[in-house]
Design an enzyme around this catalytic site. Structure first.
Site, PDB file in Angstrom:
ATOM      1  N   ARG A 259      16.734  -9.655 -18.616  1.00 55.18           N
ATOM      2  CA  ARG A 259      17.751 -10.074 -19.594  1.00 55.18           C
ATOM      3  C   ARG A 259      17.847 -11.600 -19.513  1.00 55.18           C
ATOM      4  O   ARG A 259      18.324 -12.123 -18.509  1.00 55.18           O
ATOM      5  CB  ARG A 259      19.085  -9.417 -19.224  1.00 55.18           C
ATOM      6  CG  ARG A 259      20.141  -9.470 -20.309  1.00 55.18           C
ATOM      7  CD  ARG A 259      21.505  -9.069 -19.747  1.00 55.18           C
ATOM      8  NE  ARG A 259      22.013 -10.115 -18.860  1.00 55.18           N
ATOM      9  CZ  ARG A 259      22.969  -9.933 -17.951  1.00 55.18           C
ATOM     10  NH1 ARG A 259      23.541  -8.768 -17.789  1.00 55.18           N
ATOM     11  NH2 ARG A 259      23.376 -10.943 -17.187  1.00 55.18           N
ATOM     12  N   HIS A 263      25.294 -11.041 -20.386  1.00 54.51           N
ATOM     13  CA  HIS A 263      25.500  -9.677 -20.874  1.00 54.51           C
ATOM     14  C   HIS A 263      25.796  -9.685 -22.375  1.00 54.51           C
ATOM     15  O   HIS A 263      25.265  -8.883 -23.132  1.00 54.51           O
ATOM     16  CB  HIS A 263      26.653  -9.043 -20.101  1.00 54.51           C
ATOM     17  CG  HIS A 263      27.029  -7.703 -20.612  1.00 54.51           C
ATOM     18  ND1 HIS A 263      26.208  -6.616 -20.488  1.00 54.51           N
ATOM     19  CD2 HIS A 263      28.137  -7.281 -21.294  1.00 54.51           C
ATOM     20  CE1 HIS A 263      26.783  -5.565 -21.058  1.00 54.51           C
ATOM     21  NE2 HIS A 263      27.948  -5.946 -21.555  1.00 54.51           N
ATOM     22  N   TYR A 271      25.746 -16.202 -12.584  1.00 53.08           N
ATOM     23  CA  TYR A 271      25.374 -15.470 -11.356  1.00 53.08           C
ATOM     24  C   TYR A 271      23.868 -15.197 -11.263  1.00 53.08           C
ATOM     25  O   TYR A 271      23.390 -14.677 -10.269  1.00 53.08           O
ATOM     26  CB  TYR A 271      26.156 -14.141 -11.287  1.00 53.08           C
ATOM     27  CG  TYR A 271      26.098 -13.364 -12.589  1.00 53.08           C
ATOM     28  CD1 TYR A 271      25.034 -12.526 -12.879  1.00 53.08           C
ATOM     29  CD2 TYR A 271      27.097 -13.504 -13.555  1.00 53.08           C
ATOM     30  CE1 TYR A 271      24.957 -11.838 -14.090  1.00 53.08           C
ATOM     31  CE2 TYR A 271      27.032 -12.833 -14.765  1.00 53.08           C
ATOM     32  CZ  TYR A 271      25.960 -12.008 -15.024  1.00 53.08           C
ATOM     33  OH  TYR A 271      25.869 -11.340 -16.222  1.00 53.08           O
TER      34      TYR A 271
HETATM   35  C1  LIG Z   1      30.507   4.532 -18.661  1.00 58.87           C
HETATM   36  C2  LIG Z   1      30.626   3.059 -18.870  1.00 58.87           C
HETATM   37  N1  LIG Z   1      30.968   2.259 -17.836  1.00 58.87           N
HETATM   38  C3  LIG Z   1      31.067   0.912 -18.012  1.00 58.87           C
HETATM   39  C4  LIG Z   1      30.830   0.361 -19.245  1.00 58.87           C
HETATM   40  C5  LIG Z   1      30.943  -1.160 -19.445  1.00 58.87           C
HETATM   41  N2  LIG Z   1      29.615  -1.736 -19.564  1.00 58.87           N
HETATM   42  C6  LIG Z   1      29.041  -1.920 -20.779  1.00 58.87           C
HETATM   43  S1  LIG Z   1      27.498  -2.512 -20.645  1.00 58.87           S
HETATM   44  C7  LIG Z   1      27.575  -2.554 -18.962  1.00 58.87           C
HETATM   45  C8  LIG Z   1      26.388  -2.994 -18.155  1.00 58.87           C
HETATM   46  C9  LIG Z   1      25.192  -2.180 -18.507  1.00 58.87           C
HETATM   47  O1  LIG Z   1      24.091  -2.531 -17.748  1.00 58.87           O
HETATM   48  P1  LIG Z   1      22.709  -1.825 -17.980  1.00 58.87           P
HETATM   49  O2  LIG Z   1      22.886  -0.363 -18.100  1.00 58.87           O
HETATM   50  O3  LIG Z   1      21.788  -2.322 -16.938  1.00 58.87           O
HETATM   51  O4  LIG Z   1      22.282  -2.344 -19.419  1.00 58.87           O
HETATM   52  P2  LIG Z   1      22.036  -3.846 -19.892  1.00 58.87           P
HETATM   53  O5  LIG Z   1      23.356  -4.386 -20.343  1.00 58.87           O
HETATM   54  O6  LIG Z   1      21.476  -4.600 -18.747  1.00 58.87           O
HETATM   55  O7  LIG Z   1      21.081  -3.722 -21.013  1.00 58.87           O
HETATM   56  C10 LIG Z   1      28.807  -2.092 -18.510  1.00 58.87           C
HETATM   57  C11 LIG Z   1      29.191  -1.990 -17.094  1.00 58.87           C
HETATM   58  C12 LIG Z   1      30.498   1.240 -20.305  1.00 58.87           C
HETATM   59  N3  LIG Z   1      30.217   0.789 -21.523  1.00 58.87           N
HETATM   60  N4  LIG Z   1      30.383   2.571 -20.082  1.00 58.87           N
END
Ligand SMILES: Cc1ncc(C[n+]2csc(CCOP(=O)(O)OP(=O)(O)O)c2C)c(N)n1
Ligand SMILES: [Mg+2]
Length: 348
Positions: A259, A263, A271
């Protein structure tokens, strides 16, 4: 169903021979175009967000374009996709008009959600796109359900969704993948290991050495591919989809990538070590593919420039049109939000 953006040359054109890994020169050019479009779209969303024109969140996929485009391009028109927040390239590859995609982020009445989202949570079943669900991994059981429908109907269609490294730690990942596995459903799951889940590095996410090792727990195939190599992703998904279509059940594909931004637009990703970003910048999927095509004489400088110009023109036109689209009327705000009572629907 309307035509997806992936247009394979007609089989009758025998003159068009595969040029690289089973893909013809026009197809390779289309992959290049789609990755550029994916990046330009995301960059424009970022700019619109910073101009205060987007009220929802703005997620980008810089550095992950090969994952979205390579996988969506490997599908058939009648397959069904469930994209997540990093998959604007999937939505664009499926052929959603760029203007409508901008209109969705801009909350306009002309968008697939009629202005109710202001984000990327849009679906268009005519293009085989199931809308993203914010809750991580909840799309997995939904798309497994779509795959179950295909199996019960005896249709040779595939359902596919994407998940992040972080999303693979959530309960629905297990429930959905387990269901798809025991029922041998025509289902493909692409796990984009982009090194972070928000600020959590993968080392704090998973103790297995590879995310694809999780497949063994379900008795299905798990493969790891270079997620910054669009041809590798394309090949892995094509292969998995072929197996799914012929009754061999699901595959978990881990695409290793990075990435390259925060986010979302509100996160400066302070970080993430700058040395790590610098290392991954050298593996940029678009530059790599461009270098490959140029070195094999499959893309001229003029063709490359013309594609860049085409993308810039299309983005500019689409965003200007979307900005002139109307916002929804207040009284329609609840339309489509709740199911209608059967007595309101009138005689069937
Ligand atoms: C069940 C749930 N927990 C927390 C969140 C909040 N949240 C949204 S995206 C994210 C990080 C996701 O990381 P990853 O799965 O590695 O996907 P990336 O963003 O790196 O593509 C979080 C914690 C959520 N949407 N759903
Ligand atoms: Mg991640």
């Amino acid at each position: 169903m309307r035509s997806v953006r992936t247009k394979s040359p007609p089989l009758a054109t025998k003159a068009v021979k595969p040029a690289l890994r089973g893909l013809t020169r026009p197809q390779l050019h289309e992959l290049h175009y789609l990755m550029l479009l994916n990046r330009a779209f995301d960059d424009r969303i970022s700019a619109l967000y910073r101009q205060g024109k987007i009220s929802g969140g703005a997620f980008g996929s810089r550095g992950q374009e090969a994952c979205s485009v390579g996988s969506a391009y490997a599908l058939e028109e009648h397959d069904v996709v469930g994209p997540m927040i990093r998959n604007s390239g999937v939505i664009l590859t499926r052929g959603l008009p760029i203007r409508k995609f901008f209109a969705n982020y801009l909350g306009r009445a002309t968008s697939p959600t009629g202005g109710r989202d202001g984000n990327t949570h849009l679906g268009d079943l005519s293009l085989g796109i199931v809308a993203p669900i914010s809750h991580l991994s909840s799309l997995i059981p939904v798309l497994a359900g779509v795959a179950l429908t295909f199996k019960l109907r005896g249709e040779k269609r595939v359902a596919i969704t994407w998940i992040g490294d972080g999303g693979s730690s959530v309960g629905d990942f297990h429930e959905g993948l387990n269901l798809a596995s025991v029922m041998k459903l025509p289902f493909v799951l692409v796990l984009e290991n982009n090194q972070y889940a928000y600020s959590t590095p993968t080392s704090m996410q998973c103790a297995a050495s590879k995310f694809s090792d999780k497949a063994a727990g379900y008795g299905i195939r798990g493969v790891t591919v270079d997620g910054n190599d669009v041809l590798a992703v394309h090949h892995a998904v094509k292969d998995a989809a072929n197996r799914a279509r012929s009754g061999d059940g699901p595959t978990l594909i881990e695409a290793v990538t990075m990435r390259m931004k925060g986010h979302a637009e509100h996160d400066d990703a302070g970080y993430v070590p700058t040395a790590l970003l610098a290392e991954w910048a050298k593996r940029d999927p678009i530059e790599r593919f461009r270098r490959l095509l140029r070195s094999r004489r499959l893309l001229t400088e003029e063709e490359d420039r013309a594609t860049e110009d085409r993308v810039a023109r299309e983005i500019e036109k689409a965003v200007m049109e979307a900005l002139s689209d109307p916002f929804p009327d207040g009284p329609t705000a609840l339309d489509g939000v709740y199911a209608e009572r059967s007595e309101d629907r009138g005689p069937a």
